[in-house]
Design a protein around this motif. Sequence first.
Motif, PDB file in Angstrom:
ATOM      1  N   LEU A 225     107.024 -58.791 -19.907  1.00 31.54           N
ATOM      2  CA  LEU A 225     108.112 -58.472 -20.846  1.00 31.54           C
ATOM      3  C   LEU A 225     108.715 -59.748 -21.430  1.00 31.54           C
ATOM      4  N   ASN A 226     108.885 -60.772 -20.582  1.00 33.70           N
ATOM      5  CA  ASN A 226     109.476 -62.019 -21.066  1.00 33.70           C
ATOM      6  C   ASN A 226     108.540 -62.807 -21.976  1.00 33.70           C
ATOM      7  N   SER A 227     107.248 -62.513 -21.874  1.00 31.70           N
ATOM      8  CA  SER A 227     106.306 -63.223 -22.741  1.00 31.70           C
ATOM      9  C   SER A 227     106.356 -62.670 -24.161  1.00 31.70           C
ATOM     10  N   LEU A 228     106.967 -61.504 -24.313  1.00 35.42           N
ATOM     11  CA  LEU A 228     107.039 -60.889 -25.640  1.00 35.42           C
ATOM     12  C   LEU A 228     108.142 -61.539 -26.464  1.00 35.42           C
ATOM     13  N   GLU A 229     108.028 -61.370 -27.757  1.00 34.36           N
ATOM     14  CA  GLU A 229     109.056 -61.898 -28.637  1.00 34.36           C
ATOM     15  C   GLU A 229     110.353 -61.109 -28.462  1.00 34.36           C
ATOM     16  N   LYS A 230     110.183 -59.804 -28.190  1.00 32.59           N
ATOM     17  CA  LYS A 230     111.376 -58.963 -28.081  1.00 32.59           C
ATOM     18  C   LYS A 230     111.142 -57.826 -27.097  1.00 32.59           C
ATOM     19  N   VAL A 231     112.229 -57.389 -26.485  1.00 31.77           N
ATOM     20  CA  VAL A 231     112.165 -56.215 -25.610  1.00 31.77           C
ATOM     21  C   VAL A 231     113.278 -55.244 -26.014  1.00 31.77           C
ATOM     22  N   PHE A 232     113.061 -53.992 -25.687  1.00 33.18           N
ATOM     23  CA  PHE A 232     114.071 -52.964 -25.947  1.00 33.18           C
ATOM     24  C   PHE A 232     114.823 -52.700 -24.651  1.00 33.18           C
ATOM     25  N   VAL A 233     116.125 -52.606 -24.750  1.00 33.79           N
ATOM     26  CA  VAL A 233     116.931 -52.298 -23.570  1.00 33.79           C
ATOM     27  C   VAL A 233     117.799 -51.077 -23.880  1.00 33.79           C
ATOM     28  N   ASN A 234     117.698 -50.077 -23.017  1.00 35.46           N
ATOM     29  CA  ASN A 234     118.555 -48.889 -23.134  1.00 35.46           C
ATOM     30  C   ASN A 234     119.475 -48.864 -21.924  1.00 35.46           C
ATOM     31  N   ASP A 235     120.780 -48.804 -22.147  1.00 36.40           N
ATOM     32  CA  ASP A 235     121.730 -48.564 -21.061  1.00 36.40           C
ATOM     33  C   ASP A 235     122.275 -47.159 -21.262  1.00 36.40           C
ATOM     34  N   GLN A 236     121.980 -46.265 -20.338  1.00 39.47           N
ATOM     35  CA  GLN A 236     122.332 -44.848 -20.507  1.00 39.47           C
ATOM     36  C   GLN A 236     122.740 -44.217 -19.179  1.00 39.47           C
ATOM     37  N   PHE A 237     122.987 -42.930 -19.219  1.00 41.30           N
ATOM     38  CA  PHE A 237     123.422 -42.227 -18.009  1.00 41.30           C
ATOM     39  C   PHE A 237     122.473 -41.095 -17.635  1.00 41.30           C
ATOM     40  N   LEU A 238     122.546 -40.726 -16.358  1.00 43.95           N
ATOM     41  CA  LEU A 238     121.904 -39.511 -15.870  1.00 43.95           C
ATOM     42  C   LEU A 238     122.987 -38.648 -15.257  1.00 43.95           C
ATOM     43  N   ASN A 239     122.862 -37.344 -15.425  1.00 45.36           N
ATOM     44  CA  ASN A 239     123.715 -36.339 -14.785  1.00 45.36           C
ATOM     45  C   ASN A 239     125.038 -36.126 -15.532  1.00 45.36           C
ATOM     46  N   TRP A 240     125.236 -34.896 -16.005  1.00 45.03           N
ATOM     47  CA  TRP A 240     126.456 -34.534 -16.732  1.00 45.03           C
ATOM     48  C   TRP A 240     127.629 -34.266 -15.808  1.00 45.03           C
ATOM     49  N   ASP A 241     127.371 -34.255 -14.483  1.00 48.80           N
ATOM     50  CA  ASP A 241     128.476 -34.111 -13.538  1.00 48.80           C
ATOM     51  C   ASP A 241     129.158 -35.478 -13.451  1.00 48.80           C
ATOM     52  N   PRO A 242     130.402 -35.583 -13.958  1.00 49.29           N
ATOM     53  CA  PRO A 242     131.032 -36.904 -14.062  1.00 49.29           C
ATOM     54  C   PRO A 242     131.168 -37.620 -12.726  1.00 49.29           C
ATOM     55  N   GLN A 243     131.293 -36.844 -11.638  1.00 48.88           N
ATOM     56  CA  GLN A 243     131.455 -37.500 -10.335  1.00 48.88           C
ATOM     57  C   GLN A 243     130.149 -38.055  -9.780  1.00 48.88           C
ATOM     58  N   ASN A 244     129.053 -37.629 -10.350  1.00 44.25           N
ATOM     59  CA  ASN A 244     127.764 -38.044  -9.804  1.00 44.25           C
ATOM     60  C   ASN A 244     126.847 -38.624 -10.866  1.00 44.25           C
ATOM     61  N   ARG A 245     127.485 -39.284 -11.812  1.00 43.12           N
ATOM     62  CA  ARG A 245     126.759 -39.887 -12.901  1.00 43.12           C
ATOM     63  C   ARG A 245     126.105 -41.195 -12.439  1.00 43.12           C
ATOM     64  N   ILE A 246     124.882 -41.430 -12.904  1.00 41.08           N
ATOM     65  CA  ILE A 246     124.134 -42.632 -12.526  1.00 41.08           C
ATOM     66  C   ILE A 246     123.865 -43.455 -13.783  1.00 41.08           C
TER      67      ILE A 246
END
Length: 664
Positions: A225-246
């Motif tokens: 990945l670091n050898s590439l010119e660019k990488v895509f990064v997604n920061d997102q969530f799992l689980n719609w239960d707010p108390q158990n969101r990852i």
Amino acid sequence: MASNGNNSHDFEFVSANVPNGLSKINTKPTDPEMCKDDTASTVKVSNLDELHALQRKKASAPTTPRNATNPSTPKSATPRAYVSEEERQKQQMQSVSASLASLTRQSGPQVIKGEPGRKKSPPKTVAAPKLDISDSALKFTHVLYNLSPPELYEQAIKYEKGSFIASTGALATLSGAKTGRSPKDKRVVKEETSKDDLWWGKGSPNIEMDEETFLVNRERAVDYLNSLEKVFVNDQFLNWDPQNRIKVRIISARAYHSLFMHNMCIRPTPEELEDFGTPDFTIYNAGQFPCNRYTHYMSSSTSIDINLKRKEMVILGTQYAGEMKKGLFSLMHYLMPKRGILSLHSGCNMGKAGDVALFFGLSGTGKTTLSTDPNRQLIGDDEHCWSDNGVSNIEGGCYAKCIDLSKEKEPEIWNAIKFGTVLENVVFEEHYRDVDYSDKSVTENTRAAYPIEYIPNVRLPCVGPHPKNIILLSCDAFGVLPPVSKLTHSQTMYHFISGYTALVAGTVDGVKEPTATFSACFGAAFIMLHPTKYAAMLAEKMQQHGATAWLVNTGWSGGSYGIGSRMKLAYTRKIINAIHDGTLLNANYVQTPIFNLSVPTEVNGVPSEILQPQNAWADKKQYDATLKKLAGLFQRNFEVYADYQVGGNSQLTKQILAAGPVLQ
Ligand SMILES: Nc1ncnc2c1ncn2[C@@H]1O[C@H](COP(=O)(O)OP(=O)(O)O)[C@@H](O)[C@H]1O
Ligand SMILES: C=C(OP(=O)(O)O)C(=O)O
Ligand SMILES: [Ca+2]
Ligand SMILES: [Mn+2]
């Protein structure tokens, strides 16, 4: 249109009295209300770069819409300290650089937010202190952070071969050599924090790998990945239960993968993204790059490795995007039961009366098709949690099969295939780009991944009360299971642990024998603990909340594959409707031989002669033989569970063992 940079109405242009006697033209603006071509105001720029810069407004992150009255956004406990935009971006990039750090060189790459090639003078890079100097440490890695669908389209179309805009606006792309998951190449690290909890050995999907070998593959992925010119990064969530969101971070090399995860995970609001901090789990998707077969435990060029201690997953040698989504599902199958929450490989929807139904089933049995129902709110099509508060979807999108998709039979899914949707491995007409959903040239497993709000009657946030009906879907290519039967509590557990389906593998090379698949908990490829752990939780929750379970055959009727035919989707929908509206609960029932299933004598809209499968078969002897054959397969599959206890309840365990088919 004036666009030469001059303000044309500041002066009066008067044509001279020309010899041919044309009259004088006065271009002086008279009526300020009137718009004349040459009086339109001009853009306030001094060059084309500035003009192009005007086109784009300040960015905000694309989000998954939520219901304002019931936001699934946990309020931060402490008010946020003011952090400048520049500082925040720096922190973000520091975090990405840390994620991408080589563990041997102990340094992260120099990262720059944004596309390569954009003028930046001098580049503001972020890097950890370098302990050694290598060529890779001298270069920059551009980070395309949480791009929006249009930005990802542009990236895909510009840089990824095989990416096209289909006529409906969806992004058609290819996943490369792999067009489905590779369960045999999945590895789970055996380490002290989780090894005693996990299920190992025969029947388990968790093929072990040691910590050292994981690091070899991780380093391989990170260096790639670091050898590439660019990488895509997604920061997102799992689980719609707010108390158990990852919080999950996905680092990938392809815009296709980034858009896929954008659609499939829960999309953060701009505020949530600002507060994102350190992810709970990170995927390194270096799918284009193979693993090294000289590495221990590698049996092919593909390796999908989960390390629960490091909270990381590495993908090498497969670009099939479903691997990421299902890898995260495995993670949830570990994390959630530890919190007393049951993770479910099921679709889920809710009726107007608030009645929730779960649809369990293996791939291709109808979870997505049947949970997408115009009369009910869609909670999710594939992965859910059942906690003391009810059910919650893990994902922010759906992943539908497209083979033979028709507008008439599945209009909601058809209409969801529009701009923003990823269409995998479909074939289209090259000029107008109309997709031919019947074409299996690339694969039979053609797919569409779309954000869940592309289904009009979605329930946002994707949560609901405790389920009323539990529907076990089985696509029985033997054609001997009834279209619908009502299950006792122990039968439910028996069939849940069995997880039976029988698809027909290759439909092109003529008639083939259906092969039975037994997949514990209807998702053996994704479970991390022993199946009886999930079964015990299901038994307890069903009893506590009084849910009724049903076995629905979405497969063959009137004979096995080759003789009979696939159950009409319209009939299955009628059956499902009768379950939802409660009429089936009060129907008259008869018992079937061997499997001892309770079959209704009537279902509104379904021909009664197909309800008992033997009636639909012309050859009764053949039916008997096939039924017995399938019963034998069930029994053989269940033998391994005879030594296990479901929960602490030995009485229930005995009942479950007795609830299977009985061969005289
Ligand atoms: N009677 C039926 N019930 C459900 N699906 C059916 C039926 N007949 C045909 N199908 C087709 O079978 C496939 C079911 O796949 P899908 O719903 O994506 O399964 P899953 O989500 O469980 O993997 C769809 O392509 C659907 O059109
Ligand atoms: C994504 C998958 O799930 P399903 O077929 O159940 O939709 C898969 O099995 O690869
Ligand atoms: Ca969206
Ligand atoms: Mn599905």
